[in-house]
Design a protein around this motif. Structure first.
Motif, short mmCIF file in Angstrom:
data_model
loop_
_atom_site.label_atom_id
_atom_site.label_comp_id
_atom_site.label_asym_id
_atom_site.label_seq_id
_atom_site.Cartn_x
_atom_site.Cartn_y
_atom_site.Cartn_z
N CYS A 1 0.81 -0.86 -8.91
CA CYS A 1 0.67 0.57 -8.65
C CYS A 1 -0.31 1.18 -9.65
N ALA A 2 -1.19 1.96 -9.13
CA ALA A 2 -2.16 2.66 -9.96
C ALA A 2 -1.96 4.16 -9.76
N LEU A 3 -2.81 4.94 -10.35
CA LEU A 3 -2.64 6.39 -10.27
C LEU A 3 -2.85 6.91 -8.86
N ILE A 4 -3.85 6.41 -8.15
CA ILE A 4 -4.18 6.94 -6.83
C ILE A 4 -3.79 6.01 -5.70
N TYR A 5 -4.09 4.72 -5.83
CA TYR A 5 -3.84 3.75 -4.77
C TYR A 5 -2.84 2.71 -5.24
N ASP A 6 -2.05 2.20 -4.30
CA ASP A 6 -1.10 1.15 -4.61
C ASP A 6 -1.45 -0.11 -3.84
N HIS A 7 -1.07 -1.25 -4.41
CA HIS A 7 -1.37 -2.55 -3.82
C HIS A 7 -0.12 -3.41 -3.91
N ILE A 8 0.00 -4.32 -2.97
CA ILE A 8 1.06 -5.32 -3.02
C ILE A 8 0.40 -6.67 -2.80
N GLN A 9 0.64 -7.59 -3.74
CA GLN A 9 0.14 -8.95 -3.57
C GLN A 9 1.25 -9.78 -2.95
N VAL A 10 0.87 -10.57 -1.95
CA VAL A 10 1.80 -11.51 -1.32
C VAL A 10 1.12 -12.88 -1.32
N ASN A 11 1.94 -13.90 -1.32
CA ASN A 11 1.38 -15.24 -1.23
C ASN A 11 0.58 -15.34 0.06
N GLU A 12 -0.54 -16.01 0.00
CA GLU A 12 -1.41 -16.13 1.17
C GLU A 12 -0.65 -16.64 2.39
N LYS A 13 0.26 -17.58 2.19
CA LYS A 13 1.01 -18.14 3.32
C LYS A 13 1.95 -17.11 3.95
N ASP A 14 2.25 -16.04 3.23
CA ASP A 14 3.15 -15.00 3.74
C ASP A 14 2.42 -13.76 4.26
N SER A 15 1.10 -13.76 4.22
CA SER A 15 0.37 -12.53 4.53
C SER A 15 0.57 -12.09 5.97
N ASP A 16 0.57 -13.01 6.93
CA ASP A 16 0.79 -12.61 8.33
C ASP A 16 2.18 -12.02 8.52
N ALA A 17 3.19 -12.64 7.90
CA ALA A 17 4.56 -12.12 8.01
C ALA A 17 4.67 -10.75 7.37
N ALA A 18 3.98 -10.53 6.24
CA ALA A 18 4.02 -9.23 5.57
C ALA A 18 3.37 -8.16 6.44
N ILE A 19 2.24 -8.48 7.03
CA ILE A 19 1.56 -7.51 7.88
C ILE A 19 2.39 -7.21 9.11
N THR A 20 3.03 -8.22 9.68
CA THR A 20 3.92 -8.01 10.83
C THR A 20 5.08 -7.09 10.46
N ALA A 21 5.72 -7.37 9.31
CA ALA A 21 6.85 -6.54 8.87
C ALA A 21 6.42 -5.11 8.62
N LEU A 22 5.26 -4.92 7.99
CA LEU A 22 4.77 -3.56 7.71
C LEU A 22 4.35 -2.84 9.00
N THR A 23 3.83 -3.57 9.95
CA THR A 23 3.47 -2.97 11.25
C THR A 23 4.74 -2.49 11.95
N GLU A 24 5.80 -3.31 11.90
CA GLU A 24 7.07 -2.91 12.51
C GLU A 24 7.66 -1.69 11.80
N LEU A 25 7.53 -1.66 10.47
CA LEU A 25 8.00 -0.49 9.71
C LEU A 25 7.25 0.75 10.12
N ARG A 26 5.95 0.62 10.27
CA ARG A 26 5.11 1.75 10.70
C ARG A 26 5.53 2.24 12.08
N GLN A 27 5.71 1.31 13.00
CA GLN A 27 6.11 1.70 14.36
C GLN A 27 7.46 2.39 14.36
N SER A 28 8.39 1.90 13.55
CA SER A 28 9.69 2.54 13.44
C SER A 28 9.58 3.95 12.86
N ALA A 29 8.76 4.09 11.83
CA ALA A 29 8.57 5.41 11.20
C ALA A 29 7.94 6.39 12.17
N LEU A 30 6.98 5.91 12.94
CA LEU A 30 6.33 6.78 13.92
C LEU A 30 7.27 7.21 15.04
#
Length: 120
Positions: free
Chosen positions: A87-116
């Motif tokens: 976490c920085a002052l303006i932008y935040d980042h999350i590092q995930v293991n490369e092998k988990d990146s697709d699963a992370a993006i899928t989970a975050l996409t589902e979270l976004r859809q649920s929030a919307l």
């Protein structure tokens, strides 16, 4: 997560990263893997992990905003994904293991859809 435009701005990095943590009581550095490969610090490293993919929440945040990252962290933890938040002052980042990146993006996409769908 904010508006749909904001949620769409979560983007994976094109390059890989390596995390260095120096303890007792910590210095944490996250470097592009190509920089790490040119560093001669292997003799002092106890362990290393990666490659990591950096997911950037490309939404400028006011310093007064609190707690917006908690649903993201909970979502990824519930999906069984290990993360390294940066976490920085303006932008935040999350590092995930490369092998988990697709699963992370899928989970975050589902979270976004649920929030919307829950938004008024």
């Amino acid at each position: 997560m904010g508006t749909s435009k904001e949620a769409e701005q979560i983007s994976p990095s094109a390059e890989h990263y390596v995390s260095l943590i120096c303890d007792q009581h910590e210095v944490a550095v996250i470097l592009p893997e190509k920089v790490w490969k040119h560093c001669d610090v292997s003799a002092v490293c106890r362990d290393s992990f990666g490659p990591l993919v950096c997911l950037t929440f490309d939404v400028p945040l006011d310093i007064e905003v609190a707690g917006y990252l908690q649903p993201v962290v909970n979502c990824l933890a519930n999906a069984g994904l290990s993360i390294v938040p940066q976490c920085a002052l303006i932008y935040d980042h999350i590092q995930v293991n490369e092998k988990d990146s697709d699963a992370a993006i899928t989970a975050l996409t589902e979270l976004r859809q649920s929030a919307l769908s829950d938004a008024p």
